[in-house]
Design an enzyme around this catalytic site. Sequence first.
Site, PDB file in Angstrom:
ATOM      1  N   LYS A  80      36.450 -45.844  21.506  1.00 36.36           N
ATOM      2  CA  LYS A  80      35.542 -46.857  20.968  1.00 36.36           C
ATOM      3  C   LYS A  80      34.580 -47.337  22.055  1.00 36.36           C
ATOM      4  CE  LYS A  80      39.041 -48.801  17.831  1.00 36.36           C
ATOM      5  NZ  LYS A  80      38.828 -48.267  16.500  1.00 36.36           N
TER       6      LYS A  80
ATOM      7  N   GLU B  75      34.971 -57.799  22.762  1.00 35.50           N
ATOM      8  CA  GLU B  75      33.720 -58.117  22.072  1.00 35.50           C
ATOM      9  C   GLU B  75      33.845 -59.449  21.339  1.00 35.50           C
ATOM     10  OE1 GLU B  75      33.273 -54.549  19.747  1.00 35.50           O
ATOM     11  OE2 GLU B  75      34.345 -55.398  18.040  1.00 35.50           O
TER      12      GLU B  75
ATOM     13  N   ARG C 212      35.800 -37.852  10.181  1.00 38.92           N
ATOM     14  CA  ARG C 212      36.622 -37.159   9.183  1.00 38.92           C
ATOM     15  C   ARG C 212      36.248 -37.680   7.795  1.00 38.92           C
ATOM     16  NH1 ARG C 212      39.774 -41.645   7.923  1.00 38.92           N
ATOM     17  NH2 ARG C 212      40.220 -42.972   9.698  1.00 38.92           N
TER      18      ARG C 212
HETATM   19  P1  ADP Z   1      40.271 -44.893   6.564  1.00 38.05           P
HETATM   20  O1  ADP Z   1      39.737 -45.282   7.911  1.00 38.05           O
HETATM   21  O2  ADP Z   1      40.010 -43.503   6.139  1.00 38.05           O
HETATM   22  O3  ADP Z   1      39.915 -45.879   5.542  1.00 38.05           O
HETATM   23  P2  ADP Z   1      42.784 -45.572   7.731  1.00 38.05           P
HETATM   24  O4  ADP Z   1      42.030 -46.031   8.928  1.00 38.05           O
HETATM   25  O5  ADP Z   1      43.651 -46.532   7.030  1.00 38.05           O
HETATM   26  O6  ADP Z   1      41.831 -44.949   6.636  1.00 38.05           O
HETATM   27  O7  ADP Z   1      43.646 -44.349   8.196  1.00 38.05           O
HETATM   28  C1  ADP Z   1      43.523 -43.118   7.645  1.00 38.05           C
HETATM   29  C2  ADP Z   1      44.714 -42.738   6.792  1.00 38.05           C
HETATM   30  O8  ADP Z   1      45.353 -41.634   7.398  1.00 38.05           O
HETATM   31  C3  ADP Z   1      45.809 -43.768   6.619  1.00 38.05           C
HETATM   32  O9  ADP Z   1      45.621 -44.588   5.524  1.00 38.05           O
HETATM   33  C4  ADP Z   1      46.994 -42.921   6.384  1.00 38.05           C
HETATM   34  O10 ADP Z   1      47.124 -42.638   5.013  1.00 38.05           O
HETATM   35  C5  ADP Z   1      46.693 -41.665   7.115  1.00 38.05           C
HETATM   36  N1  ADP Z   1      47.406 -41.583   8.365  1.00 38.05           N
HETATM   37  C6  ADP Z   1      46.980 -42.010   9.544  1.00 38.05           C
HETATM   38  N2  ADP Z   1      47.862 -41.713  10.500  1.00 38.05           N
HETATM   39  C7  ADP Z   1      48.901 -41.115   9.887  1.00 38.05           C
HETATM   40  C8  ADP Z   1      50.137 -40.577  10.325  1.00 38.05           C
HETATM   41  N3  ADP Z   1      50.501 -40.611  11.597  1.00 38.05           N
HETATM   42  N4  ADP Z   1      50.955 -40.061   9.409  1.00 38.05           N
HETATM   43  C9  ADP Z   1      50.603 -40.021   8.132  1.00 38.05           C
HETATM   44  N5  ADP Z   1      49.440 -40.484   7.669  1.00 38.05           N
HETATM   45  C10 ADP Z   1      48.601 -41.029   8.525  1.00 38.05           C
HETATM   46  P1  ADP Z   2      40.375 -49.220  13.593  1.00 39.58           P
HETATM   47  O1  ADP Z   2      40.128 -48.020  14.443  1.00 39.58           O
HETATM   48  O2  ADP Z   2      41.745 -49.729  13.720  1.00 39.58           O
HETATM   49  O3  ADP Z   2      39.891 -49.006  12.202  1.00 39.58           O
HETATM   50  P2  ADP Z   2      38.048 -50.948  13.887  1.00 39.58           P
HETATM   51  O4  ADP Z   2      37.271 -51.112  15.129  1.00 39.58           O
HETATM   52  O5  ADP Z   2      37.420 -50.135  12.816  1.00 39.58           O
HETATM   53  O6  ADP Z   2      39.471 -50.371  14.252  1.00 39.58           O
HETATM   54  O7  ADP Z   2      38.392 -52.395  13.317  1.00 39.58           O
HETATM   55  C1  ADP Z   2      39.280 -52.562  12.234  1.00 39.58           C
HETATM   56  C2  ADP Z   2      39.025 -53.898  11.558  1.00 39.58           C
HETATM   57  O8  ADP Z   2      39.169 -54.994  12.488  1.00 39.58           O
HETATM   58  C3  ADP Z   2      37.644 -54.075  10.982  1.00 39.58           C
HETATM   59  O9  ADP Z   2      37.525 -53.499   9.704  1.00 39.58           O
HETATM   60  C4  ADP Z   2      37.486 -55.575  10.967  1.00 39.58           C
HETATM   61  O10 ADP Z   2      38.193 -56.131   9.883  1.00 39.58           O
HETATM   62  C5  ADP Z   2      38.229 -56.008  12.212  1.00 39.58           C
HETATM   63  N1  ADP Z   2      37.311 -56.169  13.365  1.00 39.58           N
HETATM   64  C6  ADP Z   2      36.919 -55.193  14.216  1.00 39.58           C
HETATM   65  N2  ADP Z   2      36.058 -55.660  15.130  1.00 39.58           N
HETATM   66  C7  ADP Z   2      35.895 -56.971  14.869  1.00 39.58           C
HETATM   67  C8  ADP Z   2      35.133 -58.040  15.477  1.00 39.58           C
HETATM   68  N3  ADP Z   2      34.368 -57.842  16.547  1.00 39.58           N
HETATM   69  N4  ADP Z   2      35.222 -59.269  14.937  1.00 39.58           N
HETATM   70  C9  ADP Z   2      36.009 -59.499  13.864  1.00 39.58           C
HETATM   71  N5  ADP Z   2      36.740 -58.555  13.250  1.00 39.58           N
HETATM   72  C10 ADP Z   2      36.705 -57.304  13.740  1.00 39.58           C
HETATM   73 MG    MG Z   3      38.018 -48.590  11.590  1.00 39.59          MG
END
Ligand code: ADP
Ligand code: ADP
Ligand code: MG
Length: 687
Positions: free
Chosen positions: A116, A200, A296
């Site tokens: 990130k 951040e 993806r």
């Molecule tokens: P997206 O970002 O696509 O909305 P998520 O961030 O929730 O979805 O993660 C992607 C999806 O991949 C998860 O909801 C889960 O179903 C699947 N996933 C992630 N890591 C694993 C794992 N280690 N084993 C099985 N499924 C996984």
């Molecule tokens: P992940 O890889 O786990 O999906 P993200 O960076 O996409 O991580 O963040 C996941 C969630 O965390 C976001 O959808 C949002 O709800 C919250 N989030 C991320 N960054 C911030 C921020 N700077 N301030 C408030 N909420 C945040």
């Molecule tokens: Mg995310």
Amino acid sequence: MFNKILIANRGEIACRVATTARRLGVKTVAVYSDADAQAAHVQACDEAVALGGLAAQDSYLRWERILAAARATGAQAVHPGYGFLSENEDFARACAEAGLVFIGPPPAAIAAMGSKAAAKALMSQAGVPLVPGYHGDDNDPALLAREAERIGYPVLIKASAGGGGRGMRRVDRAEDFAAALASCQREAQASFGNAHVLVERYVTRPRHIEIQVFADAHGHCIHLGERDCSVQRRHQKVLEESPAPGLSAERRAEMGAAAVAAAQAVGYVGAGTVEFIAEPTTDGDIRFYFMEMNTRLQVEHPVTEAVTGFDLVEWQLRVASGEPLAITQDRVTLTGHAIEARICAENPDAGFLPATGTLGVLRWPEHVAFRRNADMERFHEPAPVRVDAGVRQGDAISPHYDSMVAKLIVWGEDRAQALARLDAALRDTHILGLQTNVTFLRRVAASASFTGADLDTALIERERAVLFEQPGLPLSWAAAGVIAWALAREAGQEGADPWSRRDGWRLHGGAQRRFDLLERAATPVHHTVTLLRHHRGTLGLRLGSGAPGSSAAGADQVLRWRGLGDDRFEVQLDDTRQVLCVHALGQQRAVFSATGSLVLEDFDPIAHAADGATEGGRLTAPMPGKVIALLAKAGQTVEAGQPLAVMEAMKMEHTLCAPRAGTVAELLYAVGDQVGEGAELLRLAEA
Ligand code: ADP
Ligand code: ADP
Ligand code: MG
């Protein structure tokens, strides 16, 4: 186009990819763990190769085995789905080295977006707006604390390698920073093998709005609009929709252009998602910042499919096989409104604790298969309700993989119609055998914040009073449902009307019959429910509840019902009427109504008598009845508590379990035999 692809995933996404491949005439190869030998995704594919193992690291993450499976079956390409190996640049590279096409972006693009912090550095060069913060290499605690001060509290500490909502800490005060940093770094090291973090500004009441991008290998990149994924629990998505309510065409174009710029900056190819965090401005508009890019296909891609009419998996396969994108940006329009709900095996009232178990009853709402828009120029109305599932009734949700059971996707001409369809679809989704979030999803979808499109990531927290610990269906309705179901079943078995039965509950024209029902709770409650038949032929329902054994009588209610078929009943209690649907699983009777559900258990004094009947290490019939199944063979070693036989008596089934461990020496009766009370069913010898 490919002749054959291997799907390096499981569950609903593996089934989803197989569906499109079949339509395109592409053969599919499934891979499966020991836990998934009978899984739906294995059946959905043309061939399947065992990976062995149970946990992900012993099965779906063993990429040398996956590559060997691809070679052995002659697959030309690998679709990684999401999760597992989908964002693993080493795997993408290994595919190429093995002469296989990785259906995803080039390894360098995965690498560029994998951190990130590094991705933010790149994005700032590409002119993509970023949340004010620090994403440098230096992770000295004193420096990070100074940066937090400069950014201004509250701040968010994030693991650079994080994902899935983990490895994040919100910090509100400078004095808490050091401890939060240490704990975040510990989690980052343990979960992602990398302790690096970024800091951040914590955006308060933000929306999560992401843009779907698509690029081909010929330098053409477009976006397919946005998805609003603000409804989250533990930083993980719960409901997703497209378009994002209130997003102006101008802002959409701006976010789309930023997302395309982000993709092009890393030489992206295929399907990707650029996630933005958006905050409202005082003039009612929104300001947005780049958060991360997921390299993806996304879990929530079906909402984009619903409003664009495109099949994103088809596009993935076409692009990976070298075809150029068939459409240009100006031909992408969003029609109507789509919402997805993620159905998970979990207990929302217990902090969303994941649940495991068998899907004993699994009933989906009426739905139709996903249709694509064959004519790129014209939008075809998509499925009003789509179910993407990787499980069938009887399948288990094991502890080895994630807790998502399926996804429900609805489409409507506008948001109001989509909401109405979502509510009805969730109402008609009946799962029994393990805990799920279906009822919770329905409450979220019906909450004032969600229906009013007052969206931000704190929605669930803000609405908690109406989302958690809500009462289920009232007992009187549940009891009425159980009685209607039980009598309909008896009538069906006797082929006659329930009142003509000869079992003695009809006495002197007026009659009563007692039902013992158990409500499982922290302390189980034994409800005694009496069905009364009055002289004029009307029926009454009388409730009594208390600890097992006790009974405090309540007032009678007039009861009527009629069967609607398919385990549904129109039930009337006094002057109110509703449709109830009843499902049975073992002793459980789950009653679903439009407003809620309740599970009651047949509390069977005879079954309790059976507890005593097995004393002394003998397996005996607790009452006279018929043997309907024998679950062990002579010579078989059994464990204490293992089900050995099923008996039927008084139109009820009773499972008899081994009173102790041992070996089955001899079966004394056969299936179909009538046995008397106390008869020994099989002889159990010491193991
Ligand atoms: P997206 O970002 O696509 O909305 P998520 O961030 O929730 O979805 O993660 C992607 C999806 O991949 C998860 O909801 C889960 O179903 C699947 N996933 C992630 N890591 C694993 C794992 N280690 N084993 C099985 N499924 C996984
Ligand atoms: P992940 O890889 O786990 O999906 P993200 O960076 O996409 O991580 O963040 C996941 C969630 O965390 C976001 O959808 C949002 O709800 C919250 N989030 C991320 N960054 C911030 C921020 N700077 N301030 C408030 N909420 C945040
Ligand atoms: Mg995310």
